[in-house]
Design a protein around this motif. Structure first.
Motif, PDB file in Angstrom:
ATOM      1  N   THR A   1      -5.633 -10.093  -0.607  1.00  0.00           N
ATOM      2  CA  THR A   1      -4.256 -10.521  -0.338  1.00  0.00           C
ATOM      3  C   THR A   1      -3.601 -11.011  -1.625  1.00  0.00           C
TER       4      THR A   1
ATOM      5  N   LYS B   1      -6.150  -5.323   7.058  1.00  0.00           N
ATOM      6  CA  LYS B   1      -5.938  -6.655   7.631  1.00  0.00           C
ATOM      7  C   LYS B   1      -5.000  -7.514   6.787  1.00  0.00           C
TER       8      LYS B   1
ATOM      9  N   ASP C   1       4.114  -8.296   5.801  1.00  0.00           N
ATOM     10  CA  ASP C   1       5.434  -8.585   6.367  1.00  0.00           C
ATOM     11  C   ASP C   1       6.487  -8.836   5.290  1.00  0.00           C
TER      12      ASP C   1
ATOM     13  N   ASN D   1      -1.652  -8.986   5.319  1.00  0.00           N
ATOM     14  CA  ASN D   1      -0.300  -9.194   5.847  1.00  0.00           C
ATOM     15  C   ASN D   1       0.724  -8.580   4.892  1.00  0.00           C
TER      16      ASN D   1
END
Length: 508
Positions: free
Chosen positions: A495, A453, A457, A455
């Motif tokens: 994260t 999950k 990018d 990110n």
């Protein structure tokens, strides 16, 4: 020899050193013509006149004598300059950090009298005339010695474990605050027995070792380091920056074994205000403990943190220090800005200036002179901020932006190049490590599902690169986090871990 005679002899020696350095000072280089960022000549001159040993060739000698390890495994030159990252443990050894090329960057700047590379707090102190609040002058004594291959001072801020939740503090240096913010204990605790072992190379050369927190006397790895110091170099001066709330028999025993001095954080001697500021602390117990530290350590210092909640209490702290023979230092709050003095209204600063200007302080003994000068420099700082609000447009916003920019880290260490096989090996080793705990929960599925999950990018680094960092973490802390944190909390933490992996690794 009585204390008065000893103090007189020390004063004569210092005066002689000051005079010698003053005579030499016209030959020092200012670098203003060659480097537009070099400290202004007028400020440079004022600073040199107020230095404890008089003018010296370099503005600061910390980069040649000191290394500081913070809670994130980052090595920096001193606690005030968090911008230049010399290296990161365990990715880099202590030896490689100290003898690497990265420290040269700051040495070159300081050699040119340039404080623009993260040294903003000392630069601001010079502009305000607050020389005694500067970290740099602490290393002046080493600037008059022959250069050494190894650092003379090592500073340790290896954990944020702390029992207090001070209102001006943050989760970076208080595990109690982190817990209140549902951050629990950090996933990464990089310092381990191998770190302690690597100190074998450095301890024989040290003059001083300083220990910060959190609360130093709650941090277990410090006791390992202290034992090593006792075995290898008992002459090292050990300083503990403590809140004086932890004074167990274990603490007393360790202090009596070594060459300890203490620096105690004390922001008010009013019981109600003290306990409001230092949440979880007991004022009466703290004052009793300070008395014990004063009798059983060398040269007890008191560090006050002036901000909106306690500015009226500072004169009383000065009187308390004078009465007990303690040296006073202060560390002004830069942030959070809503508590800082610099961000307050002009009217509020006027009130502080008017009140402080009425305070009479004795100025006879060495301690009294030191404490009086420290207080007067705080007054100078408040006056400086008041003037800036008059002459500078949008001072609060601009100053806040300036601080934020100065505190952005520059990790000048090149990224480590990694491939899939190294990531896969780290993942396998990590789960093998978890399997040894024989837990009933299948954490593999939970971690894998959370990692998916994240990110990605902004990077091509596989999320499984997180295992390169998790592998060096304390397994129990990870299990606790996986057991009690919500999915949202885990995603947030992992994260951040992924972002840290991006700072350290380049994927091929």
């Amino acid at each position: 020899m009585n204390n008065k005679m000893k103090a007189n002899i020390e004063n004569i020696i210092i005066k002689s050193i000051q005079l010698t350095n003053k005579i030499r000072s016209p030959f020092y280089i200012t670098h203003k013509k060659e480097n537009k960022h070099a400290l202004e000549i007028e400020l440079h001159s004022t600073y040199n006149k107020k230095r404890p040993f008089g003018p010296l060739p370099k503005l600061c000698y910390a980069p040649w004598n000191n290394i500081f390890f913070n809670t994130h495994g980052k090595a920096i030159v001193c606690c005030k300059n968090t911008k230049i990252i010399l290296g990161t443990y365990p990715e880099n050894s202590i030896h490689d950090i100290w003898f690497g090329e990265k420290i040269q960057l700051l040495r070159e700047k300081i050699s040119q009298n340039d404080l623009t590379l993260g040294c903003y707090k000392c630069h601001e102190a010079i502009k305000q005339g607050n020389i005694r609040s500067m970290t740099s002058i602490y290393y002046d004594k080493y600037g008059m010695m022959f250069p050494k291959k190894y650092p003379r001072v090592m500073e340790f801020e290896l954990s944020n474990r702390c029992n207090l939740e001070c209102i001006m503090c943050s989760e970076r240096v208080s595990s109690s605050i982190a817990k209140q913010k549902n951050m629990a204990s950090p996933l990464i605790q990089p310092y381990d027995s191998k770190f302690v072992e690597q100190l074998d190379e450095f301890i024989p050369h040290l003059h001083e070792a300083k220990f910060f927190g959190g609360e130093p006397f709650l941090i277990d790895i410090y006791y390992e380091i202290w034992d090593k110091i006792f075995q290898q170099n008992r002459q090292i001066k050990i300083l503990a920056q403590t809140n004086a709330t932890v004074l167990t028999e274990r603490v007393k025993k360790i202090i009596k074994r070594g060459n300890f001095s203490a620096s105690v954080s004390l922001d008010s001697i009013d019981k109600n205000n003290y306990e409001l500021i230092r949440k979880n602390a007991d004022f009466d117990k703290t004052m009793h403990n300070i008395e014990w530290f004063g009798k059983n350590t060398q040269n007890l210092g008191i560090v006050a943190t002036p901000f909106r909640q306690n500015w009226k209490d500072i004169p009383d702290i000065v009187h308390y220090c004078n009465k007990n023979g303690y040296s006073l230092y202060y560390s002004p709050v830069f942030h959070p800005k809503e508590l800082a003095l610099w961000s307050w209204t002009k009217e509020a600063l006027d009130e502080i200036i008017n009140y402080y200007s009425t305070i009479y302080l004795p100025n006879k003994t060495t301690i009294q002179k030191h404490n009086s000068n420290t207080f007067n420099e705080l007054l100078l700082a408040v006056k400086h901020w008041r003037i800036q609000k008059e002459v500078a447009t949008n001072f609060n916003k601009n100053y806040s932006d300036f601080i934020s920019e100065q505190e952005k880290s520059i990790d000048v260490i090149p990224k480590t190049i990694i491939e899939n096989n190294k990531i896969n090996d780290a993942k396998k080793d990590f789960f093998d490590k978890l399997a040894q705990l024989n837990t009933e929960i299948d954490f593999r599925k939970k971690i894998d599902s959370i990692i998916q999950k994240i990110n990605t990018d902004f990077s091509n680094l596989p999320t499984d690169a997180i295992f390169l960092l998790l592998l060096n973490s304390e397994t129990k802390s990870i299990i606790d986090a996986l057991s009690y944190w919500t999915d949202d909390q885990l995603i947030e933490k992992l994260t951040l871990l992924y972002q840290k992996a991006n700072e350290q690794y380049q994927y091929l």
